[in-house]
Scaffold this motif. Structure first.
Motif, PDB file in Angstrom:
ATOM      1  N   MET A 140       0.881  -1.302  -0.067  1.00 19.18           N
ATOM      2  CA  MET A 140      -0.007   0.070  -0.032  1.00 19.18           C
ATOM      3  C   MET A 140       0.901   1.058   0.014  1.00 19.18           C
ATOM      4  O   MET A 140       0.649   2.308  -0.781  1.00 19.18           O
ATOM      5  CB  MET A 140      -0.849  -0.222   1.413  1.00 19.18           C
ATOM      6  CG  MET A 140      -1.648   1.243   1.383  1.00 19.18           C
ATOM      7  SD  MET A 140      -0.971   2.502   2.192  1.00 19.18           S
ATOM      8  CE  MET A 140      -0.494   1.993   4.108  1.00 19.18           C
ATOM      9  N   LEU A 141       1.892   1.227   0.882  1.00 18.80           N
ATOM     10  CA  LEU A 141       2.588   2.324   1.043  1.00 18.80           C
ATOM     11  C   LEU A 141       3.307   2.857  -0.338  1.00 18.80           C
ATOM     12  O   LEU A 141       3.210   3.768  -0.986  1.00 18.80           O
ATOM     13  CB  LEU A 141       3.813   2.330   1.877  1.00 18.80           C
ATOM     14  CG  LEU A 141       4.762   3.528   2.377  1.00 18.80           C
ATOM     15  CD1 LEU A 141       4.163   4.828   2.574  1.00 18.80           C
ATOM     16  CD2 LEU A 141       5.805   2.969   3.312  1.00 18.80           C
ATOM     17  N   PHE A 142       4.188   1.838  -1.015  1.00 23.56           N
ATOM     18  CA  PHE A 142       4.776   2.223  -2.240  1.00 23.56           C
ATOM     19  C   PHE A 142       3.768   2.443  -3.253  1.00 23.56           C
ATOM     20  O   PHE A 142       4.028   3.218  -4.067  1.00 23.56           O
ATOM     21  CB  PHE A 142       5.841   0.845  -2.434  1.00 23.56           C
ATOM     22  CG  PHE A 142       6.907   1.061  -1.702  1.00 23.56           C
ATOM     23  CD1 PHE A 142       7.882   2.068  -1.764  1.00 23.56           C
ATOM     24  CD2 PHE A 142       7.280   0.069  -1.113  1.00 23.56           C
ATOM     25  CE1 PHE A 142       8.994   2.163  -0.856  1.00 23.56           C
ATOM     26  CE2 PHE A 142       8.593  -0.132  -0.407  1.00 23.56           C
ATOM     27  CZ  PHE A 142       9.418   1.179  -0.207  1.00 23.56           C
ATOM     28  N   GLY A 143       2.858   1.933  -3.412  1.00 21.13           N
ATOM     29  CA  GLY A 143       1.502   2.346  -4.393  1.00 21.13           C
ATOM     30  C   GLY A 143       1.145   3.645  -4.191  1.00 21.13           C
ATOM     31  O   GLY A 143       1.111   4.324  -5.259  1.00 21.13           O
ATOM     32  N   LEU A 144       0.876   4.136  -3.149  1.00 24.35           N
ATOM     33  CA  LEU A 144       0.581   5.331  -2.913  1.00 24.35           C
ATOM     34  C   LEU A 144       1.824   6.459  -2.913  1.00 24.35           C
ATOM     35  O   LEU A 144       1.495   7.733  -3.644  1.00 24.35           O
ATOM     36  CB  LEU A 144       0.128   5.812  -1.404  1.00 24.35           C
ATOM     37  CG  LEU A 144      -1.290   5.294  -1.288  1.00 24.35           C
ATOM     38  CD1 LEU A 144      -2.008   5.282   0.225  1.00 24.35           C
ATOM     39  CD2 LEU A 144      -2.473   5.875  -2.150  1.00 24.35           C
ATOM     40  N   LEU A 145       2.935   6.056  -2.825  1.00 27.93           N
ATOM     41  CA  LEU A 145       4.205   7.031  -3.050  1.00 27.93           C
ATOM     42  C   LEU A 145       4.306   7.164  -4.396  1.00 27.93           C
ATOM     43  O   LEU A 145       4.610   8.327  -4.887  1.00 27.93           O
ATOM     44  CB  LEU A 145       5.399   6.388  -2.291  1.00 27.93           C
ATOM     45  CG  LEU A 145       5.412   6.418  -0.815  1.00 27.93           C
ATOM     46  CD1 LEU A 145       6.583   5.530  -0.311  1.00 27.93           C
ATOM     47  CD2 LEU A 145       5.650   7.752  -0.260  1.00 27.93           C
ATOM     48  N   GLU A 146       4.175   6.109  -5.390  1.00 34.66           N
ATOM     49  CA  GLU A 146       4.232   6.219  -6.797  1.00 34.66           C
ATOM     50  C   GLU A 146       2.954   6.984  -7.110  1.00 34.66           C
ATOM     51  O   GLU A 146       3.144   7.642  -8.161  1.00 34.66           O
ATOM     52  CB  GLU A 146       4.161   4.980  -7.174  1.00 34.66           C
ATOM     53  CG  GLU A 146       4.599   4.929  -8.679  1.00 34.66           C
ATOM     54  CD  GLU A 146       6.145   5.346  -8.931  1.00 34.66           C
ATOM     55  OE1 GLU A 146       6.480   5.836 -10.018  1.00 34.66           O
ATOM     56  OE2 GLU A 146       7.022   5.306  -7.957  1.00 34.66           O
ATOM     57  N   TYR A 147       1.755   6.637  -6.614  1.00 36.19           N
ATOM     58  CA  TYR A 147       0.443   7.470  -7.055  1.00 36.19           C
ATOM     59  C   TYR A 147       0.789   9.179  -6.808  1.00 36.19           C
ATOM     60  O   TYR A 147       0.298   9.742  -7.757  1.00 36.19           O
ATOM     61  CB  TYR A 147      -0.548   7.181  -6.271  1.00 36.19           C
ATOM     62  CG  TYR A 147      -1.945   7.744  -6.430  1.00 36.19           C
ATOM     63  CD1 TYR A 147      -2.761   7.166  -7.604  1.00 36.19           C
ATOM     64  CD2 TYR A 147      -2.219   9.005  -5.837  1.00 36.19           C
ATOM     65  CE1 TYR A 147      -3.998   7.788  -7.735  1.00 36.19           C
ATOM     66  CE2 TYR A 147      -3.513   9.608  -6.214  1.00 36.19           C
ATOM     67  CZ  TYR A 147      -4.341   9.287  -7.233  1.00 36.19           C
ATOM     68  OH  TYR A 147      -5.486   9.618  -7.560  1.00 36.19           O
ATOM     69  N   GLU A 148       1.469   9.467  -5.817  1.00 34.12           N
ATOM     70  CA  GLU A 148       1.439  10.811  -5.256  1.00 34.12           C
ATOM     71  C   GLU A 148       2.381  11.233  -6.548  1.00 34.12           C
ATOM     72  O   GLU A 148       2.439  12.413  -6.972  1.00 34.12           O
ATOM     73  CB  GLU A 148       2.359  11.011  -3.993  1.00 34.12           C
ATOM     74  CG  GLU A 148       2.664  12.498  -3.817  1.00 34.12           C
ATOM     75  CD  GLU A 148       3.764  12.816  -2.763  1.00 34.12           C
ATOM     76  OE1 GLU A 148       4.067  13.590  -2.399  1.00 34.12           O
ATOM     77  OE2 GLU A 148       4.139  11.801  -1.955  1.00 34.12           O
ATOM     78  N   LYS A 149       3.607  10.568  -7.000  1.00 38.76           N
ATOM     79  CA  LYS A 149       4.395  11.070  -7.609  1.00 38.76           C
ATOM     80  C   LYS A 149       4.155  11.265  -9.225  1.00 38.76           C
ATOM     81  O   LYS A 149       4.258  12.328 -10.057  1.00 38.76           O
ATOM     82  CB  LYS A 149       5.947  10.115  -8.039  1.00 38.76           C
ATOM     83  CG  LYS A 149       6.858  10.677  -8.721  1.00 38.76           C
ATOM     84  CD  LYS A 149       7.935   9.543  -8.936  1.00 38.76           C
ATOM     85  CE  LYS A 149       8.637   9.190  -7.492  1.00 38.76           C
ATOM     86  NZ  LYS A 149       9.761   8.136  -7.675  1.00 38.76           N
TER      87      LYS A 149
END
Length: 337
Positions: free
Chosen positions: A232-241
């Protein structure tokens, strides 16, 4: 009668708590204004039967939506798709809404034009139902005043606090990862990415159960599902980017994802600190440094400074020491504080 609020109840094997959740909506001044979807996620107990009972007793208020097991995110995806109320809110089948404040909240929703409505929430213990505390008051932010999202500072909403205009979740690409725990953060942040205005309602609506055995935020749940949090965390970090263009929304993402990063470190300290978990921990820290340095540079608590300085040599003793002596670790996991 137009429904003011659609509520999507995530219901998987919650026969022991579902009645309390559903009883939140049966009062005369509430039930005709709400659309309550009990999304049965392939339960193997009497969850569906209880939902059917309420559906038959209060037609037009409760709806049973039965589906194959797909995890928490799949229930939310179904709820967003089938919602008919003006606003949309989530509820877990082992939690409930305030009997005291819900009618007033519906009155408020009838008058507001906000994309997102924020309310504080209450935590209570599974042991005896006792109230623990009220979370998220944001005393410095005015209540019942329509504001632009960009006006907020230090805003980091949680799933329990968020009510969103149904039009937003149905007309924008808001889809939640299925077969994955901890995706409540994904729901909140993806909604925020499409909301322009916000209004605060001062009284708590959501009552959140803590310390239930097997809960994803229990020690046992963390040890079983910590990789889901990582996903979940890396998915959202990439989504933000890739997807977040508005600076004010980016600030909300950073406020919330800083907490999620800190929680991931906390999760690693809650593990048994095996050689495999040590390797995973080191890989997580290295990836955060390489790909998301803004977040990495802010993860500077003493245990992490020690581990980075020693190439994670002290992981096992530090993890064991925290689990044995630091009650704050369990509080961080259970309450996110």
């Amino acid at each position: 009668m137009e429904k003011i609020l659609s509520v999507s109840i995530a219901a998987y094997n919650v026969q022991n708590t579902l009645r309390q959740a559903l009883d939140s909506f049966v009062a005369e001044n509430v039930r005709h204004r709400v659309d309550v979807m009990i999304v049965d996620d392939g339960s193997k107990d009497d969850t569906a039967a209880i939902a059917k009972e309420y559906e038959e007793q209060y037609p037009g208020t409760f709806r049973l939506i039965s589906k194959k097991n797909g995890g928490w995110g799949s229930t939310l995806n179904a709820g967003m798709k089938h919602a008919v109320g003006r606003y949309f809110k989530q509820l877990d089948g082992d939690d409930y809404y305030s009997l005291e404040n819900l009618a007033d909240f519906l009155d408020f929703l009838e008058t507001t034009q906000a994309d997102l409505v924020y309310t504080p929430f209450v935590t209570f213990t599974d042991v005896n139902g006792g109230i623990l505390r009220v979370v998220g008051n944001y005393d410095h932010i005015p209540k019942r005043q329509l504001m632009q999202m960009r006006e907020l500072e230090g805003f980091a909403p949680a799933m329990h606090t968020v009510t969103v205009r149904t039009e937003i979740v149905q007309k924008n690409p808001i889809s939640i990862t299925e077969h994955c725990f901890y995706t409540d953060v994904e729901f909140v942040l993806k909604c925020c990415n499409f909301c322009k205005t916000v209004e605060f309602f001062e009284y708590p609506v959501y009552y959140y159960r803590l310390a239930r055995n097997g809960q994803s935020m229990s020690i046992q749940g963390v040890r079983k599902n910590y990789k889901d949090h990582l996903k979940m965390l890396f998915g959202l970090l990439e989504y933000e980017k890739e997807q977040v263009k508005d600076e004010s929304v980016q600030e909300i993402f950073r406020n919330r994802l800083l907490g999620a990063c800190d929680m991931q470190y906390t999760f690693f300290f809650a593990l048994r600190a095996t050689a495999k978990e040590k390797k995973e921990f080191r890989a997580f820290d290295a990836k955060l440094k390489a790909e998301y340095p803004w977040y990495y540079s802010r993860m500077t608590k003493v245990p992490m400074r020690i581990l980075r300085a020693t190439n994670f040599f002290g992981y096992r003793p530090i993890a064991r020491l925290r689990m044995r002596k630091d009650k704050k670790l369990k509080r961080e996991i259970f309450e996110g504080t």
